[in-house]
Write an enzyme that holds these catalytic residues in place. Structure first.
Site, short mmCIF file in Angstrom:
data_model
loop_
_atom_site.label_atom_id
_atom_site.label_comp_id
_atom_site.label_asym_id
_atom_site.label_seq_id
_atom_site.Cartn_x
_atom_site.Cartn_y
_atom_site.Cartn_z
N HIS A 298 -13.58 -36.54 9.25
CA HIS A 298 -12.59 -37.71 8.49
C HIS A 298 -14.72 -38.48 7.95
CE1 HIS A 298 -13.58 -40.08 11.78
NE2 HIS A 298 -12.71 -40.09 12.12
N CYS B 145 -12.74 -36.08 16.42
CA CYS B 145 -12.85 -35.74 15.53
C CYS B 145 -14.50 -35.63 14.91
CB CYS B 145 -12.90 -36.89 14.19
SG CYS B 145 -10.60 -37.59 14.76
#
Length: 243
Positions: free
Chosen positions: A199, A209
């Site tokens: 992201h 992430c």
């Protein structure tokens, strides 16, 4: 492929849990002192590169499916640092070619081969890349794409984190391939974490992430092709290099 594939109420509850467990969670981590490095810059390396191998990969190279011709490689600075370099490799015949590289961040506490919910570390391994989505409309993707306001970060997160999920690519760790990144299903159980995505970057470590500049995310979304069976190989440099 716009449109939701799970009910709005369920998705909203799941998204909040997934983001807090697997992505930014509004938490910052200090950047390492050395910043990102070139993925092939191994100290003392003098051998001529082998074009049939992706630089910096040892035993994990063998876990890349034979039919995969697109590989996103995340080279973490160290096992306990949040800084990384992401490179995109494509294969032509038997030779791998690096086509792009960007600075990135991973879990604020680094990396682990045994990821669990809340450990603030990114999972080490080779994972497929099957689905994408975000708050924004598709920038022209080949992966199935879910556009939804449910990707928006919680309003109480710091301003720097509000656009983290404008564009995301789901990393197929403990999730069902072929579903929206918002899908709550965790085949390995919730204790093993989930919601691990590529992201947008906010300048520091995440909760698991891998975060990238917007230009990098747009490039990946426009480039990754299901017909080329893209995968991601991710981990700290020392672990990636092990034979």
């Amino acid at each position: 492929m716009d449109g939701m594939r799970i009910p709005r109420r369920a998705a909203g509850a799941v998204l909040a849990a997934a983001l807090l467990a697997g992505c930014s969670a509004g938490e910052s981590g200090p950047s390492g002192p050395n910043g990102p490095q070139e993925p092939h810059a191994a100290p003392g390396a003098s051998k001529k590169p082998d074009p049939t191998r992706i630089p910096g990969l040892g035993a994990l190279q063998r876990k890349i499916p034979a039919h995969s011709t697109q590989v996103v490689t995340v080279y973490g600075t160290s096992r306990s640092a949040p800084d990384a370099t992401v490179a995109l490799y494509t294969r032509s015949g038997t030779a791998w070619h690096r086509t792009a590289t960007w600075p990135a961040h991973n879990g604020r506490r680094g990396w682990t081969p045994d990821h669990h919910e809340g450990d603030k570390r990114s999972p080490v391994g080779v994972f497929t890349l099957s689905d994408a989505g975000g708050v924004l409309s598709s920038p022209g993707v080949r992966l199935p794409y879910t556009r939804s306001t449910l990707f928006r970060a919680p309003s109480w997160w710091k301003p720097a984190y509000q656009h983290d999920f404008d564009l995301v690519i789901a990393i197929d760790y403990n999730r069902v391939k072929g579903t929206s990144p918002l899908d709550p299903t965790r085949p390995l159980g919730r204790a093993r974490g989930g919601g691990i995505w590529l992201h947008l970057d906010h300048g520091s470590g995440t909760s698991g992430c891998v975060s990238l500049p917007k230009t990098a995310m747009r490039t990946l979304l426009r480039t990754l092709d299901p017909a080329r069976h893209p995968v991601i190989v991710m981990g700290d440099r020392a672990t990636l290099a092990k034979g």
